[in-house]
Motif scaffolding. Structure first.
Motif, PDB file in Angstrom:
ATOM      1  N   VAL A  16       0.838  -1.206   0.000  1.00  0.00           N
ATOM      2  CA  VAL A  16       0.000   0.000   0.000  1.00  0.00           C
ATOM      3  C   VAL A  16       0.869   1.250   0.000  1.00  0.00           C
ATOM      4  O   VAL A  16       0.640   2.193  -0.777  1.00  0.00           O
ATOM      5  N   THR A  17       1.880   1.269   0.871  1.00  0.00           N
ATOM      6  CA  THR A  17       2.785   2.418   0.904  1.00  0.00           C
ATOM      7  C   THR A  17       3.457   2.618  -0.444  1.00  0.00           C
ATOM      8  O   THR A  17       3.524   3.744  -0.970  1.00  0.00           O
ATOM      9  N   ALA A  18       3.978   1.526  -1.016  1.00  0.00           N
ATOM     10  CA  ALA A  18       4.664   1.601  -2.306  1.00  0.00           C
ATOM     11  C   ALA A  18       3.744   2.147  -3.387  1.00  0.00           C
ATOM     12  O   ALA A  18       4.148   2.978  -4.214  1.00  0.00           O
ATOM     13  N   PHE A  19       2.495   1.695  -3.391  1.00  0.00           N
ATOM     14  CA  PHE A  19       1.537   2.144  -4.404  1.00  0.00           C
ATOM     15  C   PHE A  19       1.346   3.654  -4.354  1.00  0.00           C
ATOM     16  O   PHE A  19       1.441   4.345  -5.376  1.00  0.00           O
ATOM     17  N   TYR A  20       1.071   4.187  -3.161  1.00  0.00           N
ATOM     18  CA  TYR A  20       0.790   5.615  -3.056  1.00  0.00           C
ATOM     19  C   TYR A  20       2.032   6.455  -3.388  1.00  0.00           C
ATOM     20  O   TYR A  20       1.927   7.514  -4.022  1.00  0.00           O
ATOM     21  N   GLU A 250       1.948   0.985 -11.363  1.00  0.00           N
ATOM     22  CA  GLU A 250       2.525   2.301 -11.059  1.00  0.00           C
ATOM     23  C   GLU A 250       4.051   2.280 -11.157  1.00  0.00           C
ATOM     24  O   GLU A 250       4.711   3.274 -10.802  1.00  0.00           O
ATOM     25  N   GLY A 251       4.621   1.152 -11.594  1.00  0.00           N
ATOM     26  CA  GLY A 251       6.065   1.087 -11.796  1.00  0.00           C
ATOM     27  C   GLY A 251       6.873   0.660 -10.600  1.00  0.00           C
ATOM     28  O   GLY A 251       8.112   0.755 -10.610  1.00  0.00           O
ATOM     29  N   VAL A 252       6.227   0.165  -9.553  1.00  0.00           N
ATOM     30  CA  VAL A 252       6.955  -0.321  -8.375  1.00  0.00           C
ATOM     31  C   VAL A 252       7.710  -1.599  -8.738  1.00  0.00           C
ATOM     32  O   VAL A 252       7.159  -2.497  -9.378  1.00  0.00           O
ATOM     33  N   SER A 253       8.961  -1.700  -8.307  1.00  0.00           N
ATOM     34  CA  SER A 253       9.705  -2.948  -8.464  1.00  0.00           C
ATOM     35  C   SER A 253       9.703  -3.694  -7.129  1.00  0.00           C
ATOM     36  O   SER A 253       9.798  -3.081  -6.058  1.00  0.00           O
ATOM     37  N   VAL A 254       9.557  -5.009  -7.183  1.00  0.00           N
ATOM     38  CA  VAL A 254       9.511  -5.845  -5.992  1.00  0.00           C
ATOM     39  C   VAL A 254      10.605  -6.897  -6.108  1.00  0.00           C
ATOM     40  O   VAL A 254      10.644  -7.650  -7.088  1.00  0.00           O
ATOM     41  N   GLY A 255      11.475  -6.944  -5.120  1.00  0.00           N
ATOM     42  CA  GLY A 255      12.527  -7.942  -5.093  1.00  0.00           C
ATOM     43  C   GLY A 255      12.211  -9.022  -4.080  1.00  0.00           C
ATOM     44  O   GLY A 255      11.960  -8.727  -2.905  1.00  0.00           O
ATOM     45  N   LEU A 256      12.176 -10.285  -4.527  1.00  0.00           N
ATOM     46  CA  LEU A 256      11.939 -11.414  -3.630  1.00  0.00           C
ATOM     47  C   LEU A 256      13.262 -11.962  -3.118  1.00  0.00           C
ATOM     48  O   LEU A 256      14.303 -11.807  -3.757  1.00  0.00           O
ATOM     49  N   GLU A 257      13.197 -12.609  -1.961  1.00  0.00           N
ATOM     50  CA  GLU A 257      14.383 -13.143  -1.284  1.00  0.00           C
ATOM     51  C   GLU A 257      15.442 -12.048  -1.104  1.00  0.00           C
ATOM     52  O   GLU A 257      16.633 -12.288  -1.268  1.00  0.00           O
ATOM     53  N   GLU A 258      14.966 -10.863  -0.779  1.00  0.00           N
ATOM     54  CA  GLU A 258      15.836  -9.733  -0.461  1.00  0.00           C
ATOM     55  C   GLU A 258      15.659  -9.408   1.025  1.00  0.00           C
ATOM     56  O   GLU A 258      14.876  -8.534   1.401  1.00  0.00           O
TER      57      GLU A 258
END
Length: 526
Positions: A16-20, A250-258
């Motif tokens: 949610v934070t990342a989205f806004y 919205e262009g957020v990148s998400v890194g897994l196992e980080e």
């Protein structure tokens, strides 16, 4: 790598934070420790063909504004109401709560209690509306701005009647038993209502302040129905998967196992994070969904904290005594007091017949580590959602209290988790004799498992005790309830911030607003 903002944790509040922030034009990256996005709000396969919500397990508190802003329905989220709110099996009888039949059901035990229900519901609704009003507001922090926020947010309380103000004070200070004894005389209705006071709360219904936890669980709504509980089709992970899609848009990148090892601080300001694998990400804004106990005791160097704040965090109460299980079933449970299928199997099934039972469970947990007669709430979401299990089979969530965050005598939950799980299964089987034999597989999450897997210190599903000293402007500590931590550029956006735990999205929403406000202010100064 350089970003405008980094989010520690890809749980629902982090997304949610990342989205806004991204919607406002920031370059945002989310660091998620696990191999799946969603934090504790995920759906996973725990046996071949059987999927269920792994940790968080039911919907009510999700903020409608957040769901609308992120267009979660457009990204595939569908939530259905339970056919009944709760079903309480008793010795030779039962109580069903919800869908307009509560008053008639309660009348079988007490005509006086049935007559009191409308007034009780009306009073709690008035007080719950105050909680709803505050949920998307930022609590006071420090300075003159805090005085303004205090006046704006506190003034509407003066509009309550004197009697309503007294009940609000009682909810924050009294035990659930004291509060409920003021309204009702029969054990079954007090048990159903009082159960909410110990959910995720390592306490007795006799503990002062436990009445507020009761209120915390009733200010939600599902599909416009206040106080209702629902199921997300596909499990709780469908909420965070929809959020992840909104973030991607919205262009957020998400890194897994980080997995974040350290928040990097220089000259009193956060400037990035270092991962366990040694990678460094830089950003002037760091927002953490990690709870205060995890963030400030493990990820932030104590030397970077003001001494008074460090001492306050040392005393931050964390550990909810929750033991969480999922089971794959070959058939539906047959309850002795109400055999056969029916709407009661789609309810929250509470196995804790009285407040005295709940008090004994807590007393046991304090002395023995877990209760000899545990408190169990069972949901069978496959009665509402055929995507979770093979045809004719089912999955059940077992949400269990009271299990000590730390066991006495140097024991580890790793050594006794199977024993505790067996006891939970036996507790359900005492009410539904076919239950144990119908189990195909089970997934166990002790308090220690919840800590290691989801970062929930002490198995605390709320990221910290829900009590008067850790609420609103005092969450996580007084002076920092406005999401701004004592290190510049570091914000708290998870359940350890106002308004607390549950799948709400409110902390993430509010933190993003304050981050953007600070960013605009800095630009004006420049």
């Amino acid at each position: 790598m350089q970003y405008d903002a980094l989010i520690i944790g890809g749980g629902h509040n982090g997304l949610v934070t990342a989205f806004y922030l991204a919607r406002a034009g920031l370059k945002v990256h989310v660091c998620e420790a696990r191999d799946v996005v969603g934090g504790a709000c995920v759906t996973e396969e725990f046996a071949p063909g059987f999927r269920n919500s792994t940790a968080s397990y039911t919907v009510s508190l999700l903020q409608q504004k957040v769901a609308a802003d992120m267009n979660l329905a457009g990204h595939g989220l569908k939530i259905v109401l339970r056919p009944l709110n709760n079903f309480l099996p008793l010795d030779g009888d039962y109580l069903k709560v919800g869908t307009g039949q509560t008053q008639a059901e309660v009348a079988r035990f007490s005509a006086k209690d049935a007559a009191a229900l409308p007034a009780y519901d009306a009073r709690l609704e008035v007080l719950a509306d105050q909680m709803r009003r505050l949920a998307l507001l930022t609590p006071p922090g420090r300075g003159l701005k805090a005085l303004g926020a205090l006046a704006v947010q506190g003034w509407p309380l003066m509009g309550l009647s004197t009697e309503e103000q007294r009940d609000l004070l009682n909810l924050f200070t009294r035990s659930a038993r004291e509060f409920l004894d003021g309204w009702f005389e029969s054990d079954p209705i007090k048990a159903v209502l009082g159960f909410d006071s110990i959910v995720g709360h390592f306490a007795s219904p006799d503990t002062p302040g436990s009445a507020y936890v009761l209120l915390h669980h009733v200010f939600g709504q599902v599909n416009g129905v206040k106080g209702a509980w629902g199921h997300a089709i596909g499990g709780m992970g469908s909420i965070t998967q929809a959020m992840a899609k909104a973030c991607a848009g919205e262009g957020v990148s998400v890194g897994l196992e980080e997995r974040v090892a350290r928040v990097n601080v220089a000259h009193g300001k956060a400037h990035g994070v270092t991962l366990e694998d040694g990678r460094v990400f830089d950003a002037p804004i760091i927002a953490s969904t990690a709870g205060p106990a995890l963030l400030f005791r493990q990820l932030v160097d104590r030397a970077d904290l003001p001494a008074d704040f460090a001492r306050a965090i040392d005393g931050y109460a964390c550990g909810s005594g929750t033991f969480r299980m999922n089971v794959a079933l070959s058939q539906l449970p047959e309850f002795s007091v109400l055999p056969g299928p029916g709407p009661h199997l789609g309810a929250g099934i509470i196995m804790a017949p009285s407040l005295d039972y709940m008090d004994r469970a807590f007393t046991d947990a304090k002395t023995l580590g877990w209760s000899r007669q545990p408190i169990v709430e069972m949901l069978i979401p496959s009665t509402l959602d055929d995507t979770l299990a093979p045809h004719g089979a089912h999955v059940a969530s077992l949400f269990c209290q009271q299990f000590a965050p730390k066991l006495p005598g140097g024991q580890s939950w790793d050594d006794v988790r199977e024993t505790a799980a067996d006891l939970i299964i036996d507790t359900v089987t005492a009410h539904a004799p076919n239950f144990k034999a119908s189990i195909i597989a089970r997934q166990i999450h002790s308090p220690l498992d919840l800590e290691r897997k989801f970062g929930l210190i002490g198995g605390d599903i709320f990221h910290g005790r829900i009590s008067l000293d850790q609420l609103w402007a005092a969450r996580p500590v007084l002076g920092h309830g406005d999401h701004r931590m004592p290190i510049k550029g570091l914000y708290l956006c998870g359940s350890g911030a106002h308004p607390g735990g549950g799948v709400t999205g409110a902390p993430g929403h509010n933190a993003a607003r304050e981050i953007l406000s600070d960013r605009r202010y800095r630009r004006l100064r420049v």
